[in-house]
Design an enzyme around this catalytic site. Structure first.
Site: not given
Ligand code: CP
Length: 307
Positions: A58, A108, A136
């Site tokens: 996402r 990230r 986050h």
């Molecule tokens: N919500 C979220 O951070 O999903 P992903 O790990 O797929 O980025």
């Protein structure tokens, strides 16, 4: 008030006014994604690097779309194909990327504080896309944006965050953001997954999901991190699903307008049943849609800030 921050590292640092600037800016950008030509020239000439040292579906897709919709040039980067696997440090890798003339690094990383380290050592703007168990921030912002969009306020809402509070960066960013905007936050889960002294952040603690459901305007269900089962933090997946899983029966005592959120990826049948995940209270896919507008706002604000 004007936005002056060059980086977005977490919601702990932001004031209520700054959070509202991001939300209001996202509101003005959301229309772009409904156009036939989903693009505005706002960041033409800027270069944004997606430095994802941990997996993501996402967040990576959402940031990449957001940057492209603002007409920025987007460069991808993943751990597996990079010289990090040869032992290069994070700062050296980032400085080399910066030397090619980039404006924003979206990072990230599994280590809490990694974005802060880059912000101290680089000239580029740094956006935290999830740092270990710490924060986050854009997930917190898009969750709050979705609540505000649906319920028309944040102040006075009762929001339960359910599950693995201890290891969840999503929980921490939600708590910081929601408390600053005046919501009541209740954390719910097994005692082993709730950090001691969490009340110091201004939240209430409850170990009984059924007790809090009737009071909630929003229930934000966290992914149960299956890898933690080995560490004995809860007896079994089946036991967790029985005590803390959100199912249709439990929702019979919920408010009519309750919103159910989940940051993804979902473990269907564990923390949430498929009927609830796809049911009338669920706004899980709205969260994903709103994430693009929120990330457009963040990229626009940090790329334009002088610091
Ligand atoms: N919500 C979220 O951070 O999903 P992903 O790990 O797929 O980025």
């Amino acid at each position: 008030m004007k936005w002056t921050r060059k980086h977005l590292l977490g919601l702990e640092d932001l004031s209520a006014e700054e959070i509202n600037i991001v939300l209001d800016t996202a509101e003005s950008f959301r229309e772009v994604s409904t156009r036939k030509k989903k693009k505005v020239p706002t960041l033409t000439g800027k270069v944004v690097v997606m430095m994802f040292v941990e997996p993501s579906t996402r967040t990576l897709t959402s940031f990449s779309l957001a940057a492209r919709r603002l007409s920025a040039d987007v460069v991808g980067f993943s751990r597996g194909g990079s010289s990090i696997t040869k032992g290069e440090t994070l700062i050296d890798t980032a400085k080399n990327i910066q030397a090619m003339g980039i404006d924003v690094i979206v990072l990230r990383h599994p280590a809490p504080g990694a974005p802060h380290l880059l912000a101290r050592n680089l000239d580029a703007s740094i956006v935290n896309a999830g740092d270990g168990t710490h924060e986050h921030p854009t997930q917190g912002l898009l969750d709050i944006f979705t609540m505000r969009d649906r319920l028309k306020r944040i102040e006075g809402l009762t929001v339960a965050i359910v599950g693995d509070i201890k290891y969840s960066r999503v929980a921490r960013s939600n708590i910081w953001g929601l408390k600053k905007l005046g919501a009541r936050v209740i954390v719910v889960g097994p005692a082993t997954l709730i950090p001691s002294h969490i009340e110091d952040l201004g939240v209430e603690v409850c170990y009984d999901l059924d007790q809090v459901i009737p009071e909630c305007d929003v229930i934000n269900i966290l992914r149960i991190q299956l890898e933690r089962q080995k560490s004995g933090l809860f007896p079994s997946i089946r036991e967790y699903a029985r005590v803390f899983g959100l199912n249709t029966e439990r929702l019979s005592r919920a408010k009519h307008e309750l919103l159910i959120m989940h940051p993804g990826p979902m473990n269907r049948g564990i923390e949430i049943t498929p009927e609830v995940a796809d049911g009338r209270h669920s706004v899980v896919l709205d969260q994903v849609t709103n994430g693009v507008a929120v990330r457009m706002a963040v990229l626009y604000l940090v790329a334009g800030a002088k610091g």
